[in-house]
Design a protein around this motif. Sequence first.
Motif, short mmCIF file in Angstrom:
data_model
loop_
_atom_site.label_atom_id
_atom_site.label_comp_id
_atom_site.label_asym_id
_atom_site.label_seq_id
_atom_site.Cartn_x
_atom_site.Cartn_y
_atom_site.Cartn_z
N HIS A 2 33.93 27.76 42.55
CA HIS A 2 35.36 27.76 42.83
C HIS A 2 35.67 26.57 43.74
CE1 HIS A 2 34.27 31.94 42.10
NE2 HIS A 2 35.49 32.14 41.69
N ILE A 3 36.54 25.71 43.30
CA ILE A 3 36.96 24.62 44.16
C ILE A 3 38.02 25.18 45.12
CG2 ILE A 3 38.13 22.39 44.20
CD1 ILE A 3 36.81 21.80 41.52
N SER A 4 37.88 24.83 46.41
CA SER A 4 38.77 25.42 47.42
C SER A 4 40.13 24.73 47.42
CB SER A 4 38.16 25.28 48.81
OG SER A 4 36.84 25.71 48.83
N LEU A 91 41.96 38.75 45.92
CA LEU A 91 41.25 39.84 46.60
C LEU A 91 40.05 39.34 47.40
CD1 LEU A 91 41.26 42.52 43.76
CD2 LEU A 91 42.80 42.35 45.70
N PHE A 92 39.37 38.28 46.92
CA PHE A 92 38.16 37.81 47.60
C PHE A 92 38.39 36.50 48.34
CE2 PHE A 92 35.61 39.63 43.78
CZ PHE A 92 35.93 40.91 44.17
N GLN A 93 39.56 35.89 48.16
CA GLN A 93 39.82 34.55 48.71
C GLN A 93 38.81 33.51 48.22
OE1 GLN A 93 39.87 37.14 51.44
NE2 GLN A 93 41.86 37.49 50.53
N PHE A 94 38.36 33.64 46.97
CA PHE A 94 37.55 32.58 46.36
C PHE A 94 38.53 31.61 45.72
CE2 PHE A 94 33.77 35.48 45.11
CZ PHE A 94 33.60 35.78 46.42
#
Lengths: 213, 201
Positions: A2-4, A91-94
């Motif tokens: 996952h790119i932030s 939900l996970f902040q990914f």
Amino acid sequence: MHISEGVLSAPVLLAGGGAALAGTWAGLRRLDHDQLITAATLSSAFFVGSLVHVPLGPSSVHLLLNGLLGMILGWAAFPCILVALLLQALLFQFGGLTVLGVNTVNVAVPAILCRLLLAGQLRAGGRRAAVAGFLGGAGAVLGTALMAALSLTFTDEGFLGAARLIVAAHVPVMLIEGLVTMFAVGALARMYPSVLGLGCAAGADAAREARPC
Amino acid sequence: MLTRALLAALLVLACAPDASAHKVLLNAWGEGRTLAAEIGFSDGSPGAGAKITVADAATGETLLRGVADGAGFFEAELPGEALERGHDLRVVGNAGAGHRAETLVPASEFAGVAPAAPAAVASADGGGAAAPTGLAPGELEALVRAAVREELRPLRRELEAQGGGGPELGTVLGGIGYIFGLAGVAALADNRRRRKASGGR
């Protein structure tokens, strides 16, 4: 994978968002009524898969399962991946909401490409389908690593630097997912060819007799 | 049959004890005149070698640049004028491969810190043998501050490790529920469309 948020520039984000919209639309048009539950189950597997940490890599790496979705669902994998990534972001902040488009394209496009390239092998059934499963599962992860590096081309990391790092970190994931997809697709081609959406004539002879579609 | 097997696999995955996440965690705080930061992933692995940039949140001016050590820690002394201005600080950590996080350190963490370096910090290392009576009040304060900071460091790390774990089971199951709910809505819409199509004929 996952790119932030805050890494990519606006043009890259917009291009990713546009491509994700187009792909989702194409995928929804091809999503068959009978596929819905398979799609939801696989989408959940993808959603949860990112929590399974692979301890072999030099950095923090998790399962992707995009090859599995692509090989089984084809184009319908696109909306499934979008929904799962959206929920992971919320939900996970990914990843994040602004990078959702880019991340969806990075994960979905290689998976669908693998399916398009290997559909003929899948149709052949038997061992060839299982080999196609391995290639699809591993190839989709490799493709996603390269796509993520491509997205980072215009950052200070550059394509080559990012590609080296990401691909090296994902070699164990490629092997694991190749095996998972090989067994899943091999079994489906043998027992439930209809789940693979290849049409009736496509299934192996024995399977057609045992389970007419 | 297939669905049931997949669901079982999902449950196993969801309950995996070492299930962990892939989120970049960045913490930064003020320690006297120094800015300290810790970067890592939510599975507990440190962000070794991550690039850390500290900027003035109000002006955007870059104050510090550096690289986190093997344990994901970064420490650097802030320039005196930055402390004098008393602006909040924006700390950005980039662990490579698209992993980035940022956090804000409020100016209040540095409130009351003298912009000019007190000589006591330097003498604290070698001055342990000096008699307490020989210390100026400023030196004593700096010594105590440094000692307390060292003692609290493991505690701080432990607290952060606890707060930064992966998502809870409820969240995971909730997400799966959303997905199946969406599939249900899609099935409903599809059914309705089919019924309309057949009814119209």
